[in-house]
Design an enzyme around this catalytic site. Structure first.
Site, PDB file in Angstrom:
ATOM      1  N   ARG A  29      -9.236  -2.199  19.121  1.00  0.00           N
ATOM      2  CA  ARG A  29      -7.915  -1.606  18.360  1.00  0.00           C
ATOM      3  C   ARG A  29      -6.591  -1.780  18.948  1.00  0.00           C
ATOM      4  O   ARG A  29      -5.717  -2.151  18.344  1.00  0.00           O
ATOM      5  CB  ARG A  29      -8.503   0.071  18.181  1.00  0.00           C
ATOM      6  N   HIS A  75     -12.404  -5.109   8.076  1.00  0.00           N
ATOM      7  CA  HIS A  75     -11.603  -4.003   8.826  1.00  0.00           C
ATOM      8  C   HIS A  75     -12.372  -2.657   8.524  1.00  0.00           C
ATOM      9  O   HIS A  75     -12.287  -1.926   7.296  1.00  0.00           O
ATOM     10  CB  HIS A  75     -10.254  -3.798   8.588  1.00  0.00           C
ATOM     11  N   TYR A 119       2.708  -0.521  -5.142  1.00  0.00           N
ATOM     12  CA  TYR A 119       4.200  -1.033  -5.840  1.00  0.00           C
ATOM     13  C   TYR A 119       4.796  -2.031  -4.990  1.00  0.00           C
ATOM     14  O   TYR A 119       6.001  -2.599  -5.624  1.00  0.00           O
ATOM     15  CB  TYR A 119       5.134   0.171  -5.533  1.00  0.00           C
TER      16      TYR A 119
END
Length: 820
Positions: A29, A75, A119
């Site tokens: 990570r 992931h 968006y």
């Protein structure tokens, strides 16, 4: 039902569980791999985009689709983690070199978050593609994804040294990393230096590497001070690179502008890395309201597409230096960046020095080149093997056709070919699969050429794999290609002095020599470093003025109407081409219609020396440099000119020089500058030369340096050079002496200047087309003698209107040249 119950030590179980969790966070990570500089989530985003075919030249795709691909395949965490990682790779203020090309709202330096993933759209950036080059050639190991159904790369090939170039930050369990970004050109140069000195690699020191890597290069610019603790003896930047950790001081780029009537304002043009502009404004406002910061009158954010600009107006009489010191002390305008070069090496966290970080990357590239070469060699051998079989078949074409026609089955034909031609099964199958059109002579030639090419490639790859030196040469050449394709100039300035001083001078920008240009179209810019701007016949908008200056100096623009505006040099855009600069009226208060007569670059706070001004009407004026207002927000008048008169020349002097004026009728007068008494800014001038006729005008004004030469050119391009020592010193306001006998074809002298024979003079025609030539190109003749040579070919309506030699920032007398 009997269950098997085991007794465990709770303390040991907790310890093991916590260690497993800690290592999972560290490896999977929070920390980047030292080879490609990426954390797993960034690596998975880039690989998923590569797998989806989202190259830099393909259409954008919805970010939600990309995030879904990463989540579904690689992931096993939340979608926000993936989207946030992708957004950061698309922000030009977060990464020094973007890896993702985003379309839509991807956040801002004000702290605005990116729009929702539904968006926005994204695709891979060109530089991001470089991280995945040759990944399909068995260059890296692939590992199972979270459910074992797919494979993902454990590391990327990384053609760019991404760890140092883009840096990284992360907090793991019990450790953290904070690697600053660096300039790609500098990192590539340091890597090439190590490759060139591989035999003495152990002897390379941090100082050797820092000849190339000057320090961090943040995407938001700013100024880095190497001596963070105020000690000139301890270089914190060298210590950080030598040990892997340390602290440096980062400041915003600021300058102070005089607004007149005792008021001034502080302009912030660049912020320290990762400083939120909105939070900074709120912090300053809060300090002013609480009385901890006094003297502020107003604050505005004038940032636009041209760049960041934060204006802090001060009250009348306020000491800008003290307020700026308080701002640096109390706000993030000055910040401390803690360097910690921690990264994963062989899946283990290691604190790396600068040299070790570079070495790990080079070892990775050696491995990539080796595995890629082995892959290409195997493919080349396989293809050459097949081509050998085809060539045997073509050499024995009639026999091959007969064997195939006699054979009852394909298998029989294959076996018969193997026996008859002594070939392998693969070659026999290739012969059977060969199309009839390959029997044409041109196709046979193609097979022979391809085989020769494969043999050559095999020989090269075998030699490469056997020679470590050749492998280093390949890595070095690839780094040079990356540098030429993506390298740019440094944004952050590195300063050797300490950051604890509070004097006004120390708040100015550090000194760095640059060239300042003003084009014929009014574009103002500065160069990258001391490299002189290149001007060729293909230059779309060549420069009218080219002067050398310092980044902490001030550009003075003088108009023909006698007005002047000031601009800090460091605020000028840095460009490769002068025509890519910004229009001067966008950087100062001058109108777009203003005619720039002269441009100077002077240090702030000059107390000694003068400015000498001359007009076309023969008037001259001298101003003390100490009387200039310095960096001013407003336009100020330096000389009153009446009627049709125009200011034409402005240059610095030291008060002990002589000046020469030349008229259009070839008059030239040389007099001491002390004949012109210094006057104030708005005052008019006094007569410098007595002109002949009502239409007479001055066409040149320069410092008369002994040992240099007077260069004169007529309106139709005839020029001559005469020694400056042939011009006698006279009193001011006289008629002067004859400089040259005008040819019958000329209406008069168009321009005149003084310089060395190897100086470059910029000649401007009435068509606004600058021409560049050496002064020594014109013939050397005695003063007043007829002659000259056509040095410029003009069109029928063309004529010369002006000329200028590049001036230095401060006048410096030169040694006399030998007269030839």
């Amino acid at each position: 039902m009997i269950t098997d119950i085991q007794q465990v030590n709770i303390e040991q179980e907790m310890r093991d569980a916590y260690l497993d969790y800690a290592m999972s966070v560290i490896v999977s990570r929070a920390l980047p791999d030292a080879r490609d500089g990426l954390k797993p989530v960034h690596r998975r985003v880039l690989y998923a985009m590569h797998d989806m075919g989202l190259r830099s030249d393909t259409p954008f795709k919805k970010s939600a689709r990309i995030v879904g691909e990463v989540l579904g395949k690689y992931h096993p965490h939340g979608d926000s983690a993936v989207y946030d990682a992708m957004v950061r790779m698309a922000q030009d203020f977060s990464l020094r070199y973007m890896l993702v090309d985003g379309q839509g709202n991807f956040g801002s330096i004000d702290g605005d978050s990116a729009a929702a993933m539904r968006y926005t759209e994204a695709r891979m950036h060109e530089l991001g593609e470089e991280l995945l080059v040759d990944i399909d050639k068995n260059t890296v190991d692939f590992i199972d994804n979270f459910d074992g159904s797919l494979q993902e790369p454990g590391v990327l090939p990384a053609s760019i040294p991404n760890l140092l170039v883009n840096g990284s930050s992360g907090i793991a369990v019990g450790m953290s990393t904070n690697i600053p970004p660096h300039n790609l050109n500098e990192v590539c140069d340091a890597l090439n230096y190590m490759l060139e000195n591989w035999s003495s690699l152990d002897d390379i020191s941090v100082d050797d590497l820092m000849r190339f890597i000057k320090g961090p290069d943040f995407p938001t610019g700013g100024v880095v001070y190497r001596h963070a603790n105020g000690s000139e003896d301890e270089d914190s930047l060298v210590a950080a690179y030598a040990t892997g950790q340390g602290k440096i001081t980062v400041r915003a780029k600021v300058h102070i502008e005089d607004m007149g009537r005792g008021k001034s304002r502080i302009i912030v043009s660049e912020l320290p890395y990762q400083v939120n502009k909105t939070s900074l404004i709120e912090r300053i406002a809060s300090l002013a309201q609480n009385g901890k910061l006094e003297g502020l009158a107003d604050m505005r954010d004038e940032s636009d597409r041209q760049g960041l600009r934060l204006v802090i107006e001060l009250q009348r009489g306020a000491d800008a230096s003290k307020i700026l010191a308080s701002l640096f002390r109390l706000t993030p305008l000055q910040d401390t960046f803690g360097i910690r070069l921690l990264a994963l090496v062989d899946s283990q966290p290691r604190l790396l020095t600068l040299k070790q970080a570079l070495r790990v990357y080079l070892d990775h590239r050696f491995e990539i080149v080796r595995r890629r070469s082995e892959y290409d060699l195997a493919r080349a051998r396989d293809r050459a093997h097949i081509l050998e079989g085809l060539l045997k078949a073509l050499d024995n074409l009639d026999e091959v056709i007969a064997i195939i026609r006699r054979s009852r089955t394909v298998e029989t034909a294959r076996q018969n070919l193997i026996k008859a031609l002594s070939i392998t099964q693969v070659q026999a199958q290739a012969i059977l699969d060969m199309q009839l059109r390959r029997l044409a002579s041109l196709e046979r030639k193609k097979i022979q050429d391809e085989y020769a090419e494969k043999v050559k490639l095999i020989k090269y790859l075998e030699g490469l794999l056997q020679s470590p030196q050749k492998m280093r040469d390949v890595v070095a050449e690839e780094l040079k290609v990356i540098k030429s394709a993506y390298g740019d100039t440094r944004r952050t300035m590195i300063v050797g002095t300490r950051a604890s001083s509070t004097s006004a001078k120390d708040f100015m920008m550090p000194e760095e020599r640059v060239w300042v240009t003003l084009t014929v179209g009014g574009k103002l810019a500065r160069s990258f470093g001391e490299t002189v701007p290149k001007v060729t016949t293909n230059t779309k908008e060549p420069p009218r003025f080219v002067i050398q200056g310092l980044t902490n100096s001030i550009v003075y623009l003088f108009t023909s109407e006698g007005e002047c505006a000031t601009i800090p040099v460091h605020q000028l855009p840095q460009v490769e081409e002068p025509a890519d600069g910004a229009v001067f009226n966008g950087l100062c208060s001058l109108p777009a219609s203003a005619q720039i007569a002269s441009m100077l670059c002077l240090p702030a706070g000059l107390e000694n020396g003068y400015l000498f001004l001359a007009s076309e009407g023969g008037l001259v004026k001298r101003i003390r440099l100490a009387g200039l207002p310095g960096l001013s927000a407003n336009v100020f008048r330096v000389m009153n000119v009446n009627g049709s008169d125009r200011v034409g020349w402005v240059f610095p002097t030291d008060g002990q020089q002589e000046v020469v004026l030349t008229s259009d009728q070839a008059q030239a007068i040389r007099f001491k500058e002390s004949d012109v008494r210094p006057t104030g800014l708005p005052a008019g001038g006094m007569r410098g030369i007595k002109l002949l006729g009502q239409d007479g005008r001055v066409v040149g004004a320069s410092v008369a340096v002994p040992g240099r030469y007077m260069w004169t050119i007529t309106d139709d391009g005839v020029a001559k050079v005469s020694p400056m020592d042939e011009y006698p010193t006279q009193g001011r306001a006289g008629g002067g002496v004859i400089s040259m006998r005008l040819p019958k074809s000329s209406r008069g002298v168009a321009a005149a200047t003084v310089g060395r024979l190897d100086d470059t003079v910029i000649v401007l025609s009435n068509r606004n087309k600058p021409l560049y030539m050496r002064i020594g190109r014109a013939p050397l003749l005695k003063r007043g003698r007829a002659g000259g040579e056509q040095v410029i070919s003009l069109t029928r309506q063309g004529e010369i209107v002006a000329a200028v030699v590049n001036y230095q920032p401060i006048y410096e007398p030169a040694e006399a040249e030998p007269q030839t």
